[in-house]
Design an enzyme around this catalytic site. Sequence first.
Site, mmCIF file in Angstrom:
data_model
loop_
_atom_site.group_PDB
_atom_site.id
_atom_site.type_symbol
_atom_site.label_atom_id
_atom_site.label_comp_id
_atom_site.label_asym_id
_atom_site.label_seq_id
_atom_site.Cartn_x
_atom_site.Cartn_y
_atom_site.Cartn_z
ATOM 1 N N THR A 33 -25.710 31.098 -78.682
ATOM 2 C CA THR A 33 -26.395 30.106 -77.869
ATOM 3 C C THR A 33 -25.741 28.742 -78.028
ATOM 4 O O THR A 33 -24.697 28.617 -78.672
ATOM 5 C CB THR A 33 -27.902 30.088 -78.221
ATOM 6 O OG1 THR A 33 -28.608 29.293 -77.263
ATOM 7 C CG2 THR A 33 -28.156 29.553 -79.613
ATOM 8 N N ASN A 34 -26.314 27.733 -77.395
ATOM 9 C CA ASN A 34 -25.787 26.373 -77.418
ATOM 10 C C ASN A 34 -26.794 25.429 -78.051
ATOM 11 O O ASN A 34 -27.977 25.709 -78.049
ATOM 12 C CB ASN A 34 -25.574 25.889 -75.985
ATOM 13 C CG ASN A 34 -24.329 26.449 -75.361
ATOM 14 O OD1 ASN A 34 -23.233 26.194 -75.826
ATOM 15 N ND2 ASN A 34 -24.502 27.211 -74.324
ATOM 16 N N LEU A 35 -26.329 24.264 -78.485
ATOM 17 C CA LEU A 35 -27.236 23.244 -78.992
ATOM 18 C C LEU A 35 -27.835 22.496 -77.805
ATOM 19 O O LEU A 35 -27.176 21.673 -77.184
ATOM 20 C CB LEU A 35 -26.470 22.241 -79.859
ATOM 21 C CG LEU A 35 -26.290 22.589 -81.329
ATOM 22 C CD1 LEU A 35 -25.555 21.455 -82.015
ATOM 23 C CD2 LEU A 35 -27.640 22.829 -81.999
#
Length: 221
Positions: A33-35
């Site tokens: 996932t991404n921040l």
Amino acid sequence: IIASFIGKSLAGRRVLITAGPTFEPIDPVRGITNLSSGKMGYALARAAREAGADVLLVSGPTALAAPYGVRRVDVQTAQQMYDAVMSQVAGQDVFIAVAAVADWRVANASSHKLKKDAGGAMPALVFEQNPDILASVAALANKPYCVGFAAESGNLLEFGRAKREKKGIPLLVGNIGPDTFGSDRNELVLFDQNGHAALPAAGKLDLARQLIREIASRLRA
Ligand code: CTP
Ligand code: CA
């Protein structure tokens, strides 16, 4: 009806917004996932609704509640976000891509949980590229007014100018780091065909309201 036009810069407009991260599965219990907390995208959805727009929010996994009066479609992967946006984009006046979309997904995701005792070998992940949602919308014949976001780690002014042109969009918004992720505050730079202009550090809702005003005035122009 008359009251809804007074002071409402986006009355009668339809606004589609992507927000949050995407999540790309590795196996049923793991993923990449991404921040992104989703706070900036949700603040924009709220500000657009306050400005009188009909707002649809396509959101990756976040801990946030949909703002009052905003319809939300929940997705997990970039492909699902792409499919949701493409099925809803017809008739939209504005598209704001705030989501931190995973650029790659795992091509060899496993349908069962990977076990660490399986012969001692490390799992080898193979990646393939996800569709570019913003570039795809910006390439449509009947496209809405498109706004992109960018968080860069290098020279924001140079990257921002280049990214706006590469995506083929009228407005790109740069996040000035380093602590934009998860924070309630942010600092933005707007890139358009005339150059760039700063929106100084402020709360994300305050910045979202300023940005919606900027978008509304560009729509009228
Ligand atoms: N974006 C998108 N779909 C993708 C990737 C990005 O819609 N698959 C959108 C983001 O929501 C953002 C803008 O494109 O509005 C810029 O995203 P960014 O990650 O900064 O740019 P990329 O084109 O993916 O380039 P790179 O990550 O290599 O800098
Ligand atoms: Ca990217």
